[in-house]
Design an enzyme around this catalytic site. Structure first.
Site, PDB file in Angstrom:
ATOM      1  N   TYR A  85       0.220   0.120  -5.931  1.00  0.00           N
ATOM      2  CA  TYR A  85      -0.112  -0.844  -7.285  1.00  0.00           C
ATOM      3  C   TYR A  85      -0.039  -2.518  -7.634  1.00  0.00           C
ATOM      4  O   TYR A  85       1.241  -2.908  -6.869  1.00  0.00           O
ATOM      5  CB  TYR A  85       0.849  -0.083  -8.454  1.00  0.00           C
ATOM      6  N   ARG A 143      -0.949  -9.860  -2.913  1.00  0.00           N
ATOM      7  CA  ARG A 143       0.524  -8.884  -2.930  1.00  0.00           C
ATOM      8  C   ARG A 143      -0.864  -7.773  -2.453  1.00  0.00           C
ATOM      9  O   ARG A 143      -0.271  -6.846  -1.806  1.00  0.00           O
ATOM     10  CB  ARG A 143       1.317  -9.099  -3.902  1.00  0.00           C
ATOM     11  N   ARG A 160      -5.879  18.534   0.555  1.00  0.00           N
ATOM     12  CA  ARG A 160      -4.986  18.164   0.397  1.00  0.00           C
ATOM     13  C   ARG A 160      -4.355  18.510   2.186  1.00  0.00           C
ATOM     14  O   ARG A 160      -4.665  19.467   3.062  1.00  0.00           O
ATOM     15  CB  ARG A 160      -3.480  19.431   0.031  1.00  0.00           C
ATOM     16  N   LYS A 168       4.621  -2.134  -2.134  1.00  0.00           N
ATOM     17  CA  LYS A 168       4.297  -2.058  -4.021  1.00  0.00           C
ATOM     18  C   LYS A 168       4.437  -0.071  -3.629  1.00  0.00           C
ATOM     19  O   LYS A 168       2.231  -0.691  -4.342  1.00  0.00           O
ATOM     20  CB  LYS A 168       3.660  -3.102  -4.729  1.00  0.00           C
ATOM     21  N   GLU A 171      17.907  -5.592  -4.141  1.00  0.00           N
ATOM     22  CA  GLU A 171      17.335  -5.666  -5.448  1.00  0.00           C
ATOM     23  C   GLU A 171      17.112  -5.241  -6.339  1.00  0.00           C
ATOM     24  O   GLU A 171      18.081  -3.656  -6.462  1.00  0.00           O
ATOM     25  CB  GLU A 171      15.455  -5.927  -4.590  1.00  0.00           C
ATOM     26  N   LEU A 184      10.642  -5.796  -2.422  1.00  0.00           N
ATOM     27  CA  LEU A 184       9.646  -6.264  -2.494  1.00  0.00           C
ATOM     28  C   LEU A 184       9.577  -7.996  -2.376  1.00  0.00           C
ATOM     29  O   LEU A 184      10.386  -8.470  -3.420  1.00  0.00           O
ATOM     30  CB  LEU A 184       9.282  -6.017  -3.902  1.00  0.00           C
TER      31      LEU A 184
HETATM   32  N1  PDD Z   1       8.361  -3.807 -10.549  1.00  0.00           N
HETATM   33  N2  PDD Z   1      11.746  -5.702  -6.830  1.00  0.00           N
HETATM   34  C1  PDD Z   1      10.800  -4.295  -7.048  1.00  0.00           C
HETATM   35  C2  PDD Z   1      11.422  -3.072  -6.572  1.00  0.00           C
HETATM   36  C3  PDD Z   1      10.007  -4.154  -8.637  1.00  0.00           C
HETATM   37  O1  PDD Z   1       9.761  -2.978  -9.100  1.00  0.00           O
HETATM   38  C4  PDD Z   1       9.695  -5.481  -8.459  1.00  0.00           C
HETATM   39  C5  PDD Z   1       8.254  -4.970  -9.952  1.00  0.00           C
HETATM   40  C6  PDD Z   1      10.250  -6.640  -8.441  1.00  0.00           C
HETATM   41  C7  PDD Z   1       9.308  -7.510  -8.837  1.00  0.00           C
HETATM   42  O2  PDD Z   1       7.849  -8.427  -8.777  1.00  0.00           O
HETATM   43  P1  PDD Z   1       7.057  -9.149  -9.570  1.00  0.00           P
HETATM   44  O3  PDD Z   1       8.004 -10.506  -9.645  1.00  0.00           O
HETATM   45  O4  PDD Z   1       5.863  -9.790  -8.658  1.00  0.00           O
HETATM   46  O5  PDD Z   1       7.074  -8.380 -10.665  1.00  0.00           O
HETATM   47  C8  PDD Z   1      10.731  -6.704  -7.466  1.00  0.00           C
HETATM   48  C9  PDD Z   1       6.987  -4.071 -11.715  1.00  0.00           C
HETATM   49  C10 PDD Z   1       6.983  -5.287 -12.693  1.00  0.00           C
HETATM   50  C11 PDD Z   1       6.887  -2.673 -11.750  1.00  0.00           C
HETATM   51  O6  PDD Z   1       6.967  -1.634 -11.531  1.00  0.00           O
HETATM   52  O7  PDD Z   1       6.418  -2.245 -13.230  1.00  0.00           O
END
Ligand code: PDD
Length: 287
Positions: free
Chosen positions: A33, A52, A100, A149, A182, A207
């Site tokens: 996503y 990405r 499945r 992601k 993170e 990420l």
């Molecule tokens: N989350 N690390 C993780 C584990 C994340 O899920 C996210 C983003 C980030 C930051 O990535 P970016 O700067 O590209 O948004 C880092 C999104 C916003 C979410 O899951 O809602």
């Protein structure tokens, strides 16, 4: 309010938008996503988000459901049909539906694509940044490919819930060596006593945040020193500032970790400066 959702070629009413009961995203989290910020009707850093998305699909050998140009047209339609000026676009692609089976589905299985948009009150993050947020450390129990992601977000959901129960807004994952990897849904940063910005290097533990990349550009434009290396919780406690970055938070000061103050316990000047610089550096494109 979300009124219309794009699902596999059709714009559906929110209450009727659905995917197959045997979608692999649902059964196996076989799915990726993106979340893109929408500001004044424009997409923030769409090029980096779509790059990405391509990378995530490629790493999992999920075929792209359409070209990026076509996807941008769908995103623009979803923004228009939901009359979003400020908010987010959520894009999810799964490997598709079928009986499945752990084995990958036959070639030619169509990926599932969902695009939805939601309005968010402009300025909510800026207001929160005035006070900053608390974080809680949680052992990092995620898999070995956090650079993709995926929607495999249960560790993040549970970590955030645990954080929230202690009054913290975000969880910071800690690896086996005691280093901060993170946030549960953000990248983690500190500012050392000598003013150096430090954030975890890009590897399979984190990420590659789009906001992280743009904040890095902003930091360099401001002549700030940036180091991509691991840092420990002890280093956070002696840091001058800390903050998180994500598409929705932009730059959000962290003022407390596990109940202890970070710096002087108030949002720091560098987080504020980078937050203000961010939208001068980020890419804006028609939504
Ligand atoms: N989350 N690390 C993780 C584990 C994340 O899920 C996210 C983003 C980030 C930051 O990535 P970016 O700067 O590209 O948004 C880092 C999104 C916003 C979410 O899951 O809602």
């Amino acid at each position: 309010m979300t009124r219309i959702v794009y699902v596999n070629g059709a714009y559906k009413r929110y209450t009727e938008a659905a995917v197959h009961a045997e979608d692999r995203g649902f059964q196996f989290a076989d799915s990726i996503y993106e979340v893109i910020d929408v500001l004044d009707g424009r997409l923030v850093d769409a090029t980096r988000h779509l790059a990405r998305l391509d990378r995530s699909l490629n790493e999992l050998s999920i075929p792209p459901p359409m070209s990026n140009a076509a996807l941008l047209r769908v995103i623009a339609q979803v923004i228009r049909r939901n009359r979003i000026r400020d908010g987010i676009v959520y894009i999810q692609v799964t490997r598709g539906a079928g009986p499945r089976d752990f084995a990958l589905p036959p070639l030619g299985t169509l990926p599932t694509l969902v695009v939805l948009a939601r309005a968010q009150r402009k300025g909510w993050a800026a207001e929160l940044a005035e006070t900053g947020i608390a974080v809680k450390t949680i052992p990092d129990n995620r898999w070995g490919r956090c650079d993709i992601k995926t929607v495999m977000l249960l560790p993040a959901v549970l970590a955030k819930d645990e954080a929230r129960r202690t009054g913290a807004k975000e969880a910071w994952f800690i690896d086996a060596q005691g280093h901060v990897t993170e946030g549960a849904s953000s990248n983690a940063w500190i500012v050392t006593a000598d003013g150096t910005l430090v954030t975890h290097p890009l590897d399979r533990q984190i990420l590659p945040g789009v906001t992280r990349a743009t904040v890095m550009d902003a930091a360099k434009a401001e002549g700030l020193n940036v180091e991509e290396r691991s840092f420990s919780v002890r280093e956070v406690l002696s840091a001058r500032e800390a903050f998180v970055t994500s598409a929705t938070n932009i730059v959000m000061p962290v003022v407390k970790i596990d109940g202890a103050p970070v710096g002087d316990g108030r949002p720091g000047p560098l987080a504020r400066r980078l937050r203000l610089r961010f939208h001068h550096i980020a890419e804006f494109s028609a939504g």
